[in-house]
Write a protein that holds these residues in place. Sequence first.
Motif, PDB file in Angstrom:
ATOM      1  N   LYS A  14       0.834  -1.210   0.000  1.00  0.00           N
ATOM      2  CA  LYS A  14       0.000   0.000   0.000  1.00  0.00           C
ATOM      3  C   LYS A  14       0.868   1.260   0.000  1.00  0.00           C
ATOM      4  CE  LYS A  14      -4.096  -2.053   2.030  1.00  0.00           C
ATOM      5  NZ  LYS A  14      -5.026  -2.130   3.157  1.00  0.00           N
ATOM      6  N   ARG A  15       1.949   1.236   0.752  1.00  0.00           N
ATOM      7  CA  ARG A  15       2.878   2.385   0.754  1.00  0.00           C
ATOM      8  C   ARG A  15       3.572   2.526  -0.587  1.00  0.00           C
ATOM      9  NH1 ARG A  15       6.147   1.796   6.249  1.00  0.00           N
ATOM     10  NH2 ARG A  15       5.170  -0.216   6.251  1.00  0.00           N
ATOM     11  N   LEU A  16       3.929   1.401  -1.189  1.00  0.00           N
ATOM     12  CA  LEU A  16       4.554   1.429  -2.503  1.00  0.00           C
ATOM     13  C   LEU A  16       3.600   2.009  -3.543  1.00  0.00           C
ATOM     14  CD1 LEU A  16       6.844   0.661  -4.493  1.00  0.00           C
ATOM     15  CD2 LEU A  16       5.770  -1.605  -4.660  1.00  0.00           C
ATOM     16  N   SER A  17       2.325   1.688  -3.438  1.00  0.00           N
ATOM     17  CA  SER A  17       1.355   2.122  -4.450  1.00  0.00           C
ATOM     18  C   SER A  17       1.277   3.645  -4.568  1.00  0.00           C
ATOM     19  CB  SER A  17      -0.024   1.534  -4.164  1.00  0.00           C
ATOM     20  OG  SER A  17      -0.604   2.121  -3.025  1.00  0.00           O
ATOM     21  N   VAL A  18       1.478   4.362  -3.481  1.00  0.00           N
ATOM     22  CA  VAL A  18       1.422   5.830  -3.556  1.00  0.00           C
ATOM     23  C   VAL A  18       2.718   6.426  -4.107  1.00  0.00           C
ATOM     24  CG1 VAL A  18      -0.300   6.042  -1.729  1.00  0.00           C
ATOM     25  CG2 VAL A  18       2.122   6.189  -1.146  1.00  0.00           C
ATOM     26  N   LYS A  19       3.769   5.637  -4.165  1.00  0.00           N
ATOM     27  CA  LYS A  19       5.051   6.109  -4.701  1.00  0.00           C
ATOM     28  C   LYS A  19       5.172   5.891  -6.207  1.00  0.00           C
ATOM     29  CE  LYS A  19       7.516   5.179  -0.411  1.00  0.00           C
ATOM     30  NZ  LYS A  19       8.563   4.385   0.237  1.00  0.00           N
ATOM     31  N   LEU A  20       4.292   5.071  -6.767  1.00  0.00           N
ATOM     32  CA  LEU A  20       4.361   4.771  -8.196  1.00  0.00           C
ATOM     33  C   LEU A  20       3.506   5.732  -9.006  1.00  0.00           C
ATOM     34  CD1 LEU A  20       3.970   0.871  -8.150  1.00  0.00           C
ATOM     35  CD2 LEU A  20       6.091   2.188  -8.249  1.00  0.00           C
ATOM     36  N   GLU A  21       3.984   6.066 -10.196  1.00  0.00           N
ATOM     37  CA  GLU A  21       3.153   6.840 -11.123  1.00  0.00           C
ATOM     38  C   GLU A  21       2.151   5.920 -11.802  1.00  0.00           C
ATOM     39  OE1 GLU A  21       4.923   9.852 -13.630  1.00  0.00           O
ATOM     40  OE2 GLU A  21       6.730   9.769 -12.387  1.00  0.00           O
ATOM     41  N   GLY A  22       2.516   4.660 -11.944  1.00  0.00           N
ATOM     42  CA  GLY A  22       1.609   3.655 -12.480  1.00  0.00           C
ATOM     43  C   GLY A  22       0.721   3.126 -11.371  1.00  0.00           C
TER      44      GLY A  22
END
Length: 106
Positions: A13-21
Amino acid sequence: MIATKPDLLPLLKRLSVKLEGEIHFDKLTKTLYATDASVYREIPLAVAFPKNESDIIKLIQFASANKTSLVPRTAGTSLAGQCVGNGIIVDVSKHFVSILEFNKEE
């Protein structure tokens, strides 16, 4: 020690906000990517649709830090199960659609 899947959900979930995709970890998306043209079926940890090279680098760093795998995928028509796995499916077919170079002589 390899982290279990539930342990990685907050990190995903934390990674998801760091991705542009995008990265999906819902049951429907994971089920859709659990198969290919082979008889194999394995539910992935998540399904990512990286938008650029930076996203791919972040996915590689995440997988390395969390001892999970990345399974590259485009059309998903493998006949021997190469594009299914319990790691993160990385589907580049959504955003990586341009031909960067064409050299007729080569």
